[in-house]
Every structure is written in C-alpha cells, then in structure tokens.
Design a protein around this motif. Structure first.
Motif, PDB file in Angstrom:
ATOM      1  N   ALA A 296      -1.955   4.558  -5.237  1.00  0.00           N
ATOM      2  CA  ALA A 296      -1.244   3.730  -6.214  1.00  0.00           C
ATOM      3  C   ALA A 296      -1.975   2.432  -6.504  1.00  0.00           C
ATOM      4  CB  ALA A 296       0.166   3.438  -5.707  1.00  0.00           C
ATOM      5  N   GLY A 297      -2.599   1.859  -5.484  1.00  0.00           N
ATOM      6  CA  GLY A 297      -3.329   0.617  -5.693  1.00  0.00           C
ATOM      7  C   GLY A 297      -4.530   0.806  -6.596  1.00  0.00           C
ATOM      8  N   ILE A 298      -5.258   1.898  -6.384  1.00  0.00           N
ATOM      9  CA  ILE A 298      -6.450   2.145  -7.194  1.00  0.00           C
ATOM     10  C   ILE A 298      -6.072   2.465  -8.633  1.00  0.00           C
ATOM     11  CG2 ILE A 298      -8.486   3.590  -7.480  1.00  0.00           C
ATOM     12  CD1 ILE A 298      -8.542   3.997  -4.471  1.00  0.00           C
ATOM     13  N   THR A 299      -5.065   3.315  -8.822  1.00  0.00           N
ATOM     14  CA  THR A 299      -4.670   3.649 -10.193  1.00  0.00           C
ATOM     15  C   THR A 299      -4.144   2.420 -10.923  1.00  0.00           C
ATOM     16  OG1 THR A 299      -2.463   4.365  -9.448  1.00  0.00           O
ATOM     17  CG2 THR A 299      -4.172   6.046  -9.633  1.00  0.00           C
ATOM     18  N   CYS A 300      -3.479   1.526 -10.198  1.00  0.00           N
ATOM     19  CA  CYS A 300      -2.997   0.287 -10.808  1.00  0.00           C
ATOM     20  C   CYS A 300      -4.163  -0.578 -11.261  1.00  0.00           C
ATOM     21  CB  CYS A 300      -2.117  -0.462  -9.811  1.00  0.00           C
ATOM     22  SG  CYS A 300      -1.360  -1.968 -10.470  1.00  0.00           S
ATOM     23  N   TRP A 301      -5.196  -0.696 -10.415  1.00  0.00           N
ATOM     24  CA  TRP A 301      -6.351  -1.521 -10.786  1.00  0.00           C
ATOM     25  C   TRP A 301      -7.130  -0.891 -11.937  1.00  0.00           C
ATOM     26  CZ3 TRP A 301     -11.950  -1.798  -9.553  1.00  0.00           C
ATOM     27  CH2 TRP A 301     -12.481  -3.056  -9.854  1.00  0.00           C
TER      28      TRP A 301
END
Length: 476
Positions: free
Chosen positions: A272-277
């Motif tokens: 989720a963190g990577i897709t958000c960034w």
C-alpha cells in the motif's frame, strides 16, 4: 573520419545518468554541454534564491561529473528566454556543432522559447532534437474517450497505467567517455544567488550520488509505511526527494523504476505504501499534462474559468500574518515558519496553509502561489500551481468549494502530541498536548498574552460560511 559534434542544452535535467538528450546526443557524436543563466526570466517566474542556489550547485556538480567523461559544460547568460535562440545558435556555430539536443519542458514560456530555438536552428540548416524526459508519458498521448485532455486525476491515473509499459520507465544508459575536446568548461557562478533558507546543501547534497542514496534509503526503509506516515509532519514519512526531482538530478523514471521493482512489478496493487507513492508521482505527471492542455494555468489564470469572478479580499495585515507564521493557528504558523527557514514544507501542510489563505482568509490564491515559489527550494510551476488551485477550488480535480480543512482538527489529527508545532513555534512548547492546538481556548487575556503568541486572526466557522457564499454567488 572526424566525429560530428553535438550541443546538449541542460535545463531542469541536471544529471548525467538517465538523461535522454545527453545519451542520444552521445550516440551521434562528441558532446558539448551548455547551461544558461537566465536571471530576468527566473525573476519573472518568482524562482526563489533557494531554488536557484541549489540548481547552480547541482550544475557545478554535474560539470565535475561530465569532466570525467571528457564532456565540457559551458555556462552562458541569456537574461530572458527570448535571448536563448540567438545565443545558442551562435554558440553552436562557433563550436561547429551539427545540432542541438534537449529535453522538453512544458510551461507556456518554455514551449515558446523552445519553438524559437528550433526555428532558428532550422533556418541555419542545423538539426534540433527534443525528447520526452520529464514525464513518463508525452502530454497528449493519454486522452479521454472523447479525445480530450483529462481534467480529473483518478481516470487520468488509470489511463496512464493502462498505457505504460516497463520500457517507459526504464532508465536509459549513461554516455560513454569520449575523446578529449579542446574546449574549456566555464566556471559555475554558484554564489550568484544567496539562499534565504539555511542548511539547503546539508539536507540535499547537490549531486547524483547523494540523490540516489536518499532514493534507495527511502525505498528500502520507509516507502512501505508511506501511506500510513506521509501526513504526519513530525515523522520522516515522505521521500523528501522533490528538490532533486525539480532540478532534474533525479529523473521520474529512476524514481518510478525503483518503486515498481520494490513492488514486484506491480503498479496499482501490492504494498500500500509503494502504490500510494507511485500515485503521488503520477499526480506530478498529471499537473505537467495540464500545463500543456490548458496553457492558461501558466498565465496566472484559474483552471475553472468562472472562478476568475471571485471577489478576493485585500488585506495586507492578514497576508503578513500568514506569511510570517503569526495567524494564531499553531499548525499553520509552524508550517509557514518551516517554509521560510528551510525552503521546504511538508506536503500535507502545503494543503493546510493554502486552504487557510484562500478560504479562511479569502485572499487570492495567487498571492500564496507566488510566496511559495519565492521560498521553495523545490518550486515547480506545475506542482505548485496545481496544488494551490486544488486547495482554492479553482483548479482541475479541485476540492469542492465547501471542503475546508479545519486547521485545529488537522493539527490534532496529524501532530497529536504537538512535536512539529513545538519545533517551529517554540513559544508554545510548554503547553500540554491538548492545549498546544488551541492555545487561546480557556485562557484569560493576561494568561494568553504571557504566551507571546497571537490570538487567531479569523474565526474558522464564520470564514467557512463566507467562502461558501462567495462560491455560490458564482452561480447566481
């Protein structure tokens, strides 16, 4: 047979690695680089001394890097963009270059400048080569089903993800070392601009190796928690890569590739963190596409044309309180002081302070847009304008006009123990974690005065009603 010679024009792509114009030129012949100092144009664009000092420091670093490849980097002055074509053509002729190579930029002034350069080189019988480098997808390539530019981010992102292939974000090779040329590089006038912020080069070292180290550190240790932590200014939850991205020390492809690799090749699923960034990188892309499709946003015009009729207030005292971080709203004040002191502001706080100026104070968003540009080390026309217009509800994909961040609620939610506020508003440091968000609440005049901190300059509820009525009036 002697190799041909090519002129590479560096602008906001101050790097040797993954630079399309530089690499392609190196395949066509020996390369000479040039960077233009353009003080008149930069002043017209409100570029801050912090940004210009950092950019020139990056140019000096790039010059050293290119020297190892036997590529000289010349530094010339063309006061305005309108002076660029003649200077570059004369330089190319004097160096016996067969063509000029550069990466596209997307503001109205930049597009006009580049068109005149191409026309001048064409008229002289010299070639021009331009590349899509600052974005993953060339503006105009991703359109709606009606063949129009996207005006809303989410469908734009979905279309970009459908369009992208791994080769679109794969960094290109660096140029090889060439034979030495009998051309001396020019000194870089790093001290031409004196930064108003402190410790810029300590926080963002102006070289590619440092930028890549910070990118790798972010990907390896923090990006997985990006979605959870990015809105908390007291945490090291964002990438803080924006100064390098704006200067072009890092490319969008290098950032995108690092994130996608860490996410096992996935764009919109996975961590989720990577897709958000990744989504935030596409926001950056979106605003550059908007510059091309709707050039009025480059010319101090709102994207939502009807909002040009809004009656903004004119109050220099309120403006001064906002600019100096003395509004009586601790989170707003802490953010504004961070900006002035460091040349940078946390992204959540850019939205909070922008909404406060444009909605709570009902001051023209262009005042804030200009103030940010005059201080930001990462000032970028597309992102800054896009963010301000989103916050003021005048832009593309804008927040509904009735949506306003409550600066107290934002403070309590995203700086719950007041750590960020205490850092930048030390006069409130002794207050407890509850009182620090609303120092006036429950205090007598004498006690409040002892804090040496101003009372709130506006009532949030009343100001919210005022801005709602102003937007409703556009429809009557």
């Amino acid at each position: 047979m002697a190799k041909t010679r090519q002129l590479v024009w560096f602008r906001t792509d101050i790097r040797a690695e993954d630079n399309k114009a530089l690499y392609q030129a190196s395949q066509a012949g020996d390369v000479v680089g040039v960077y233009l100092i353009q003080p008149g144009q930069w002043a017209n664009h409100d570029d801050s001394p912090n940004k210009l000092f950092f950019s020139l420091s990056c140019v000096a670093s790039l010059q050293q890097r290119l020297a190892k490849l036997n590529i000289p980097l010349l530094v010339k002055e063309a006061v305005y963009y309108s002076d660029s074509a003649e200077l570059l053509l004369n330089l190319a002729r004097s160096l016996e270059c067969q063509g000029i190579w550069f990466n596209d930029e997307y503001g109205v002034n930049e597009q006009n400048r580049d068109r005149k350069v191409i026309e001048a080189f064409d008229a002289a019988g010299l070639s021009s080569h331009r590349f899509t480098d600052a974005v993953l997808v060339e503006p105009g390539r991703v359109m709606t089903g009606k063949g129009e530019a996207f005006k809303v981010f989410t469908p734009f992102k979905k279309a970009v993800y459908r369009h992208l292939r791994p080769e679109d974000w794969m960094p290109c090779p660096s140029p090889s070392k060439q034979t030495s040329l009998d051309i001396a590089s020019d000194p870089v006038p790093v001290d031409r601009y004196t930064p108003t912020a402190s410790n810029i080069l300590e926080r963002w070292e102006p070289d590619e190796a440092s930028a890549h180290k910070c990118l790798n550190d972010f990907i390896e240790s923090r990006v997985q928690r990006y979605a959870e932590q990015r809105d908390f200014p007291a945490l090291d939850g964002t990438s803080s890569l924006s100064p390098w991205l704006v200067a072009g020390v890092l490319s969008i492809r290098q950032c995108f590739d690092a994130a996608v690799c860490a996410n096992n090749g996935e764009l919109d699923s996975g961590n989720a963190g990577i897709t958000c960034w990744l989504g935030e990188l596409v926001w950056r892309e979106f605003y550059k596409h908007i510059l091309v499709a709707f050039p009025r946003v480059s010319m101090h015009r709102p994207f939502q044309v009807e909002t040009d009729k809004l009656s903004w207030r004119h109050d220099s005292a309120l403006q001064e309180a906002w600019e100096s971080g003395k509004t009586g709203f601790p989170l707003v004040d802490a953010a504004m002081r961070q900006l002035v002191a460091t040349g940078w502001m946390h992204n959540r706080l850019r939205m909070v302070t922008a909404m406060f100026l444009s909605k709570n104070l009902m001051l023209d968003w262009r005042i804030g847009e200009r103030f940010f540009m005059r201080h930001l080390v990462d000032g970028d026309l597309a992102a800054n304008n896009g963010g301000w217009q989103w916050s003021a509800s005048t832009g593309t994909d804008a927040a509904p006009y009735f949506r306003m961040f409550n600066p107290v609620s934002q403070s309590e939610k995203f700086d719950p123990d007041g750590t960020f506020i205490r850092t930048w508003v030390p006069e409130l440091a002794a207050l407890d974690n509850k009182a620090i968000h609303q120092p006036l609440k429950g205090k007598t005049g004498d006690l409040f005065g002892a804090l040496d901190y101003p009372a709130p300059i506006v009532d949030h509820s009343a100001s919210r009603q005022r801005v709602i009525e102003a937007f409703k009036g556009l429809r009557s």
